[in-house]
Structure formats: structure tokens, C-alpha cells
Scaffold this motif. Structure first.
Motif: not given
Length: 294
Positions: A112, A195, A197-198, A259, A288-289, A291-293
């Protein structure tokens, strides 16, 4: 990654150094923006390739930062030429600035942008700029460091800044330039987007997924454990990207790894400005990917 690569150059990096390297089939190029999980991905690749949590050398020797002017080009080439294991090489250059080879794997890690910017702010205070200037041959000593603005103010300035992304890759336009270029290539079998966050949410699953994509054996629990933030921070002397002593504190390089910090520091108006800026710089599906929307 077709035609003549774009050249990216700054006071301490030059992507032209890629042009003199003989790539090997199976090489892994780790292409990230600063503070987006570069060292994390280097460690993951080291563990998957070498199959031991006890690395035989410091991570920056096993996986050199090719475009960094701190180390002479010939020394980096020689070290890579001598490696007999599958090589995994660090770069902060976007994919359009490195040689294209269908037999080479390219791993791009995204984080992010607001969290990246928070980490950049703290990292700037941990750099020995006089040492960096000396190593990169800058003729004049850097100016004395000025008082730094509060991080919330610095973050808003970072959102509003509008430099040429090709010359300031750690700006918001530069971050999205790098990721947009990788995003349009993501369906190629040798391009792998990961990502941050993943990795935080499911490190084991992500390491298994990447191993399969790279044609490597899946990791056991001891390899996954060696890639956790706490374990890496505990071994900062060997894992921090500091072969020439430009960090004031190697352990501080692994500051928190969290995060959501950046978003929490902004008010509603600043968040709206950030979203508007991103919408002008990158396509909706990438954002979208990223920002994890959902």
C-alpha cells in the motif's frame, strides 16, 4: 521489457548496470519499490533456493542490489558470476528498465503506497548520508540535515507532490508507474506479482505459491519461520541491506512491518486527495488489488 530498456538514474542508482550482466536461465529478478518488502522477498527467495535458514553469507552478498552505485559494478558482476546456485538479484528498477528474458523470472512486490511512504520517512532518518555520498563519488558533502516535519505533514506533502515519476521513483507517481508497468505484464508466465499484505496474512501459503511458480520445492515450517519479521529483525546484522555501512542502525531497518499506518494518519480530506491522485495515475483494477478493496 521489449525493445531498448528505459534508463533510470539517480545519485546512487543506475539501471544501465543491467546491460552488462549475462543473465542465466532460471535467474530471479526481484523488482520492487523501496520499503515495499524487497528484503523480505530476497530472504524468501534465499530460503527457497538454498533450503536452509542458516544462510551461507549475508543476504546482500547472496542477492546484490545490481543498480546501486555504492559497490563497483565489476565486483557485483564477479560475485554473481561465481554463484553456482540459482541467482536472485535485487533491483528497484521497474520492469521496463531491466533486460527481458523469457527464461528469467521477475518478482514484483507491491505494498500500500501510504504504508510505503511511512516507512520511507523513517528510513530517511536512518541513512548516513555522508557515507552514502562518499561511496557514490559525489564531489560535495551533503547539506546538513534540516529539521524533519512531523510524519503526518510529510505524508500529505508526499501525496500532493507531482514530480516526473521516471526521476523520482519513490514518489507517489513513481510508485504507481512501477506497479502499473508490472500490472500490464502480470499474465506472462514468468512475471509474478506479490502483495505485501498477503505475505503478512499467509506467509506459508504465499511461499508455497511462489515456490510453485518458480519451479522450486515447497518450504518446510523451518523455512517459513526463518522468513517471519521477528526472525529477520533478530538477524538484522546479516539480513539488512547494508554491505557498505550506510545504515545508522541495522535493526532499525526492520522497524515494524505493519500495514494500515499511513491511512490512519490522514484525515478524511487527505484520504480523498490521495484517492483522487491515485485514480489519475493508475487503472481501477490495479488500485482495487493494491488497496485491498475487495
Amino acid at each position: 521489457m521489449s525493445g531498448t530498456p528505459t534508463r533510470y538514474r539517480s545519485s546512487d542508482e543506475d539501471s544501465a548496470r543491467w546491460q552488462g550482466l549475462a543473465l542465466r536461465p532460471g535467474d530471479i529478478v526481484i523488482s520492487t519499490r523501496s520499503k515495499s518488502g524487497t528484503t523480505w522477498m530476497q530472504m524468501i527467495c534465499a530460503l527457497l533456493v538454498l533450503r536452509t535458514p542458516e544462510l551461507p553469507a549475508p543476504l546482500s552478498e547472496l542477492s546484490p542490489w545490481l543498480d546501486w552505485l555504492v559497490e563497483p559494478q565489476e565486483a557485483v558482476y564477479a560475485r554473481l558470476a561465481a554463484q553456482r546456485h540459482r541467482r536472485f538479484i535485487k533491483t528497484h528498477t521497474p520492469l521496463d528498465g531491466v533486460p527481458a528474458d523469457p527464461q528469467v523470472h521477475y518478482v514484483v512486490v507491491a505494498r500500500h503506497p501510504l504504508d510505503l511512504a511511512v516507512s520511507l520517512h523513517h528510513q530517511a532518518a536512518n541513512l548516513d548520508r555522508a557515507r552514502l555520498a562518499e561511496l557514490t563519488g559525489q564531489p560535495d558533502a551533503p547539506e546538513p540535515e534540516r529539521p524533519r516535519p512531523p510524519i503526518e505533514q510529510a505524508l500529505v506533502r508526499w501525496i500532493d507532490a507531482d514530480p516526473d515519476p521516471r526521476t523520482e521513483l519513490d514518489s507517489l507517481p513513481g510508485v504507481l508507474w512501477h506497479l502499473r508497468d508490472a500490472w500490464v505484464r502480470r499474465h506472462r508466465p514468468n512475471i509474478h506479482l506479490v502483495h505485501y499484505d498477503d505475505l503478512r496474512a499467509d506467509l506459508s501459503g504465499q511461499m508455497h505459491r511462489l515456490a510453485a511458480r518458480l519451479g522450486l520445492d515447497p518450504p518446510g515450517p523451518e523455512l517459513v519461520e526463518a522468513a517471519t519479521f521477528d526472525r529477520m529483525r533478530a538477524h538484522a546484522d546479516r539480513l539488512a541491506p547494508d554491505p557498505a555501512g550506510v545504515l545508522k542502525d541495522r535493526q532499525a531497518f526492520f522497524r515494524s512491518g505493519r500495514s494500515g499506518q499511513g491511512r490512519a494518519m490522514l484525515d478524511d480530506e487527505a484520504r480523498a486527495r490521495y484517492r483522487s491522485r491515485c485514480a489519475a495515475l493508475a487503472p481501477p483494477d490495479l488500485l482495487s488489488w493494491l488497496h485491498r478493496d475487495g
